[in-house]
Design an enzyme around this catalytic site. Structure first.
Site, mmCIF file in Angstrom:
data_model
loop_
_atom_site.group_PDB
_atom_site.id
_atom_site.type_symbol
_atom_site.label_atom_id
_atom_site.label_comp_id
_atom_site.label_asym_id
_atom_site.label_seq_id
_atom_site.Cartn_x
_atom_site.Cartn_y
_atom_site.Cartn_z
ATOM 1 N N PRO A 237 0.820 -1.219 0.000
ATOM 2 C CA PRO A 237 0.000 0.000 0.000
ATOM 3 C C PRO A 237 0.850 1.263 0.000
ATOM 4 O O PRO A 237 1.906 1.307 0.622
ATOM 5 C CB PRO A 237 -0.800 -0.109 1.299
ATOM 6 C CG PRO A 237 -0.026 -1.036 2.171
ATOM 7 C CD PRO A 237 0.740 -1.951 1.267
ATOM 8 N N GLU A 238 0.400 2.262 -0.737
ATOM 9 C CA GLU A 238 1.059 3.571 -0.722
ATOM 10 C C GLU A 238 0.106 4.559 -0.067
ATOM 11 O O GLU A 238 -1.000 4.185 0.339
ATOM 12 C CB GLU A 238 1.444 3.961 -2.150
ATOM 13 C CG GLU A 238 2.359 2.888 -2.753
ATOM 14 C CD GLU A 238 3.008 3.251 -4.084
ATOM 15 O OE1 GLU A 238 2.977 4.416 -4.481
ATOM 16 O OE2 GLU A 238 3.570 2.340 -4.710
ATOM 17 N N LYS B 233 2.398 6.414 5.295
ATOM 18 C CA LYS B 233 1.815 5.102 5.536
ATOM 19 C C LYS B 233 1.443 4.901 6.999
ATOM 20 O O LYS B 233 1.077 3.799 7.415
ATOM 21 C CB LYS B 233 2.773 4.020 5.040
ATOM 22 C CG LYS B 233 2.933 4.111 3.511
ATOM 23 C CD LYS B 233 4.095 3.303 2.981
ATOM 24 C CE LYS B 233 4.481 3.826 1.607
ATOM 25 N NZ LYS B 233 5.696 3.217 1.090
ATOM 26 N N ARG C 131 14.460 -1.122 -6.632
ATOM 27 C CA ARG C 131 13.026 -1.235 -6.955
ATOM 28 C C ARG C 131 12.842 -0.977 -8.446
ATOM 29 O O ARG C 131 13.617 -0.244 -9.062
ATOM 30 C CB ARG C 131 12.212 -0.193 -6.156
ATOM 31 C CG ARG C 131 12.475 -0.154 -4.650
ATOM 32 C CD ARG C 131 11.790 -1.269 -3.882
ATOM 33 N NE ARG C 131 10.348 -1.294 -4.061
ATOM 34 C CZ ARG C 131 9.483 -0.562 -3.349
ATOM 35 N NH1 ARG C 131 9.917 0.291 -2.440
ATOM 36 N NH2 ARG C 131 8.184 -0.672 -3.562
#
Ligand SMILES: [Zn+2]
Length: 273
Positions: A2-3, A53, A262
């Site tokens: 989740p962002e 977050k 990433r």
């Protein structure tokens, strides 16, 4: 993973379920938090904020529950005491007469007095949250060109939670694409116009993803592609997850590279050096 936009949507659900209703029962899985359970019973939730977050559930008795979902945390909002079928471990449950807000798997949960929130190790370091705070394009431009950040690559800045909170891997690629920034560039290499575009793209894409459930592509275009039978994975983004596919603007093949271990996707034409 989740962002920020996903956490803000979870926070909206939690807030809707809990706001302005008396808490009937709170349960913490962790032993060191058990003493807070009785303190929170009968209190009311005033507001639910996010900081990237992290989520801050603010009560009317000067107490805030801090939680950070890290990789695996997940919120469920259900009718009261109606637990979902899941193999995850329940870590925090807040019940009122009508609803239960249930946090599974997260291990980073704390109870803070309001005056302690700003000094919390994560909160004190994290950058502005575009979905919970009013952040202007000018403020972002100033941040992008500040001494602290302007000699670092955009590709690492955009994943750095102290730069802007809540941006994760898909938003990084999408913001750089819409702003026309090549993966090697730093703010110091950019013209003022590029900095302005980057600030606009950051705000626009974070909000779009929040409003449209993770879509960062042009919303009308995404709808059109969906109606033609494309899957969510195909229509969701401009470049993210689209290696080898044509750029939506000029048809150039989208490239994938690794940046900060990433995946980063970009169009060599739209994002030239
Ligand atoms: Zn392109």
């Amino acid at each position: 993973m989740p962002e920020g936009p996903e956490i803000r949507r979870a926070a909206d659900q939690v807030e809707k379920a809990l706001k302005s209703r008396s808490v009937m029962e709170v349960k913490f899985a962790f032993e060191h938090l058990k003493d807070y359970e009785s303190m929170l019973e009968g209190a009311e939730v005033v507001r639910v904020d996010t900081k990237g977050k992290a989520m801050l559930i603010r009560f009317n008795n000067n107490v805030t529950i801090y939680s950070h979902n890290q990789l695996y945390g997940k919120w469920y909002v259900r009718n009261a005491y109606n637990y979902p079928k899941t193999n995850r471990q329940l870590r925090l449950a807040i019940h009122n007469e009508k609803k239960s807000a249930l946090l599974y798997s997260a291990s980073d949960i704390e109870v803070l007095r309001n005056e302690e929130v700003a000094h919390h190790p994560f909160i004190s370091k994290v950058g502005p949250d575009l979905l919970s705070e009013d952040v202007t394009i000018d403020e972002l431009k100033e941040r992008f060109t500040s001494k602290r950040f302007y000699r670092k690559k955009w590709s690492s800045l955009l994943l750095d939670q102290s730069f802007v909170a809540g941006i994760g891997n898909y938003l990084r690629s999408e913001i750089m694409y819409v702003a026309g920034i090549h993966p090697d560039l730093r703010p110091v290499d950019c013209t003022e116009e590029m900095i302005e575009k980057a600030a606009e793209a950051t705000i626009t894409l974070v909000e779009r993803s929040y409003k449209h459930k993770g879509i960062t592509n042009d919303v009308e275009l995404a709808k059109k592609l969906k109606s033609k039978g494309e899957t969510r994975r195909q229509y969701r983004h401009w470049v993210f997850n689209r290696e080898g596919e044509p750029c939506r603007i000029d048809g150039t093949e989208v490239k994938k590279i690794m940046a900060g271990s990433r995946r980063l996707y970009y169009c060599p034409t739209c994002q030239s050096k």
